[in-house]
Design a protein around this motif. Structure first.
Motif, PDB file in Angstrom:
ATOM      1  N   ALA A  51      55.244  47.666  99.508  1.00 54.45           N
ATOM      2  CA  ALA A  51      54.487  47.558 100.836  1.00 54.45           C
ATOM      3  C   ALA A  51      54.036  46.358 101.644  1.00 54.45           C
ATOM      4  CB  ALA A  51      53.313  48.546 100.263  1.00 54.45           C
ATOM      5  N   VAL A  52      54.451  45.564 100.631  1.00 54.07           N
ATOM      6  CA  VAL A  52      54.288  43.976 101.301  1.00 54.07           C
ATOM      7  C   VAL A  52      55.340  43.232 101.306  1.00 54.07           C
ATOM      8  CG1 VAL A  52      52.075  43.253  99.272  1.00 54.07           C
ATOM      9  CG2 VAL A  52      54.187  42.694  98.593  1.00 54.07           C
ATOM     10  N   LEU A  53      56.307  43.588 100.531  1.00 58.14           N
ATOM     11  CA  LEU A  53      57.980  42.959 100.969  1.00 58.14           C
ATOM     12  C   LEU A  53      58.196  42.834 102.765  1.00 58.14           C
ATOM     13  CD1 LEU A  53      59.528  41.996  98.792  1.00 58.14           C
ATOM     14  CD2 LEU A  53      61.029  44.029 100.176  1.00 58.14           C
ATOM     15  N   PRO A  54      57.833  43.537 103.728  1.00 54.92           N
ATOM     16  CA  PRO A  54      58.212  43.505 104.749  1.00 54.92           C
ATOM     17  C   PRO A  54      57.438  41.959 104.937  1.00 54.92           C
ATOM     18  CG  PRO A  54      57.967  45.468 104.673  1.00 54.92           C
ATOM     19  CD  PRO A  54      57.489  45.022 103.544  1.00 54.92           C
ATOM     20  N   LEU A  55      55.917  42.106 105.207  1.00 52.79           N
ATOM     21  CA  LEU A  55      55.289  40.355 105.828  1.00 52.79           C
ATOM     22  C   LEU A  55      55.773  39.583 104.425  1.00 52.79           C
ATOM     23  CD1 LEU A  55      53.333  41.216 107.809  1.00 52.79           C
ATOM     24  CD2 LEU A  55      51.476  41.026 106.063  1.00 52.79           C
ATOM     25  N   TYR A  56      56.066  39.869 103.384  1.00 52.83           N
ATOM     26  CA  TYR A  56      56.447  38.652 102.435  1.00 52.83           C
ATOM     27  C   TYR A  56      57.367  37.933 102.870  1.00 52.83           C
ATOM     28  CZ  TYR A  56      57.315  36.464  98.058  1.00 52.83           C
ATOM     29  OH  TYR A  56      58.191  35.310  97.757  1.00 52.83           O
ATOM     30  N   LEU A  57      58.278  39.220 103.775  1.00 57.15           N
ATOM     31  CA  LEU A  57      59.503  37.971 104.034  1.00 57.15           C
ATOM     32  C   LEU A  57      59.540  37.473 105.465  1.00 57.15           C
ATOM     33  CD1 LEU A  57      62.533  40.716 102.172  1.00 57.15           C
ATOM     34  CD2 LEU A  57      61.721  38.143 101.521  1.00 57.15           C
ATOM     35  N   VAL A  59      56.803  36.473 106.938  1.00 60.11           N
ATOM     36  CA  VAL A  59      56.081  35.866 107.950  1.00 60.11           C
ATOM     37  C   VAL A  59      55.933  35.204 106.592  1.00 60.11           C
ATOM     38  CG1 VAL A  59      53.114  35.729 107.902  1.00 60.11           C
ATOM     39  CG2 VAL A  59      54.347  37.489 108.650  1.00 60.11           C
ATOM     40  N   GLY A  60      55.667  34.985 105.300  1.00 62.86           N
ATOM     41  CA  GLY A  60      55.969  33.949 103.825  1.00 62.86           C
ATOM     42  C   GLY A  60      56.695  33.515 104.143  1.00 62.86           C
TER      43      GLY A  60
END
Length: 458
Positions: A51-57, A59-60
């Motif tokens: 759930a968080v991996l796409p945004l983490y990679l 954006v983060g």
């Protein structure tokens, strides 16, 4: 070549015994329920990360769409290659629970690594290890489900398992969302909690999932009898290349597993699953496209998989039962038609409040109509002694195709933009689904010696 379309199977000892034992309440045995509980817990862990991996990679860590496509391809492609190993090992050692347990354990061990690595290479290595665990466990787990269920109820059994699995997929994004809101270092907190939950899943597998000997007892307890045709090879498969039902202890070698591709129906399933996988855009890309189209805030992004999972949860069992009644082929192709509509909405629908709900509903319906139906169809045409290998062959073909799709879609997005990339995927899916419908069309009754009677009309 057809997708084991079945409507009203002839009455067998299996169905008679099941009806005497309490009908549908006992159609799904304890092995299926125990494996469903393991998958539920493990999916909470996995979907927290997903759930968080796409945004983490993106954006983060600032990865480009191409860089993310490479990692996403690794995330899906490695498990594809390992599925062959997992399925063959399970058939060879005759202990599907052991191989599945190794896979679950490896995934649990790799989750903490995500807290320690922050660059493309180490992240790719950590994700590859985690997906190695998934590849090892998938085919042995599905083989256990199929072997503990009567042929005419496999759609229901896989539907129940996928519904329990998807319950975890619902709880995972919610957990990630709550952790991100409560923790200061949100991403690392998500990865840490995910590792702890994964360990719990392994413990449940060890304690509550029966081994091979107990699986046979579970079949008897559910009132099911082994269908002799379920273990017989197809008539066009040489009898010297596969184990017979009367020789259950002889080890399976790799050559025997590879000869499964000589079965016309299995070749058709493998080819069509791979063909459709080439145009099945990764979930992560669908969520990124939806986030960009609607402008969803970063804090709400982890909840997007929740929409897909909720619909999957609601429809997995009904569509599994429907596939048992009207034929696997019809439901399987209808699921891809729903995915094609979702692509069309992302491309051309006006921006309204209902758009994300419609896209996610169609996305979840696609998985409910395909994720359990495909292995149920494979189990109908593969001898029990080679069940893990057969499931692995089809799963590997599909996952490798999706790996290539992730790479290609990420590159197309980087070069031409998200709209042209998705339009190309939609056109490709339309062509591939049309071709699959032609290849999987009913062509008459199965050859003597295969599984329960198949429908000859769609």
């Amino acid at each position: 070549m057809y997708l084991a379309d079945r409507s009203a199977p002839a009455k067998t000892a299996t169905t008679t015994t099941a009806s005497r034992s309490g009908g549908t309440a006992r159609v799904v045995g304890s092995t299926v329920l125990a494996l469903g509980a393991v998958s539920l817990i493990t999916d909470v862990s996995s979907e927290m990360v997903t759930a968080v991996l796409p945004l983490y990679l993106v954006v983060g860590l600032g990865l480009s769409p191409l860089g993310f496509g490479v990692l996403d391809g690794v995330y899906n492609g490695v498990s594809a290659l390992v599925q062959l190993l997992g399925g063959h090992l399970a058939d060879r050692v005759r202990n599907h629970k052991l191989i599945a347990g190794i896979g679950y354990g490896l995934s649990a061990v790799c989750k903490p690594l995500l807290m320690l690595v922050h660059t493309l290479g180490p992240l790719g290595f950590a994700l590859a290890l985690e997906r190695t665990g998934k590849g090892l466990r998938t085919s042995p787990r599905d083989a256990l489900i199929s072997m503990s269920t009567a042929p005419e109820n496999r759609g229901r059994a896989f539907g129940v398992h996928r519904a329990m699995d998807t319950t975890g997929a619902v709880l995972g994004p919610i957990s990630a969302y709550l952790i991100l809101r409560a923790a200061t270092d949100g991403y690392d907190a998500v990865f840490g909690v995910s590792a702890c939950v994964a360990v719990l899943g392994v413990l449940v597998l060890v304690l509550f999932v029966p081994g091979r000997a107990k699986t046979a007892q579970a079949d008897a307890a559910t009132g099911t009898a082994t269908d002799p045709s379920a273990t017989a090879p197809a008539a066009n498969a040489p009898s010297t290349t596969g184990p017979s039902a009367a020789d259950p202890v002889r080890r399976v070698d790799l050559r025997e597993a590879l000869t499964l591709l000589r079965l016309p129906r299995l070749r058709a399933l493998t080819g069509c699953a791979a063909l459709l996988g080439l145009t099945t855009v990764s979930d992560a890309f669908v969520y990124l496209l939806l986030q960009q189209r609607i402008g969803i805030g970063e804090q709400w992004f982890p909840l997007l998989p929740l929409g897909t999972a909720s619909v999957f949860l609601l429809l997995a069992v009904p569509l599994g039962v429907l596939a048992d009644r009207i034929g696997r082929r019809v439901v399987f192709l209808a699921g891809h038609a729903g995915l094609l509509v979702a692509y069309g909405l992302l491309l051309w629908a006006p921006h309204t409040a209902a758009l994300p709900y419609l896209v996610l509903a169609l996305h979840g319906s696609f998985y409910a109509a395909t994720d359990g139906v495909l292995p149920a169809a494979v189990a109908d045409v593969v001898p029990e002694q080679l069940r893990g290998s057969g499931l692995a062959l089809v799963g590997t073909g599909q996952a490798l195709a999706r790996f290539l799709c992730s790479l290609g879609f990420g590159a197309a997005w980087t070069v031409w933009g998200d709209g042209p990339a998705l339009a190309g995927a939609a056109i490709g899916l339309l062509c591939c689904a049309t071709a699959a419908g032609f290849v999987l069309r009913p062509s008459g009754p199965p050859a003597p010696g295969t599984t329960a009677p198949a429908r000859t009309t769609p």
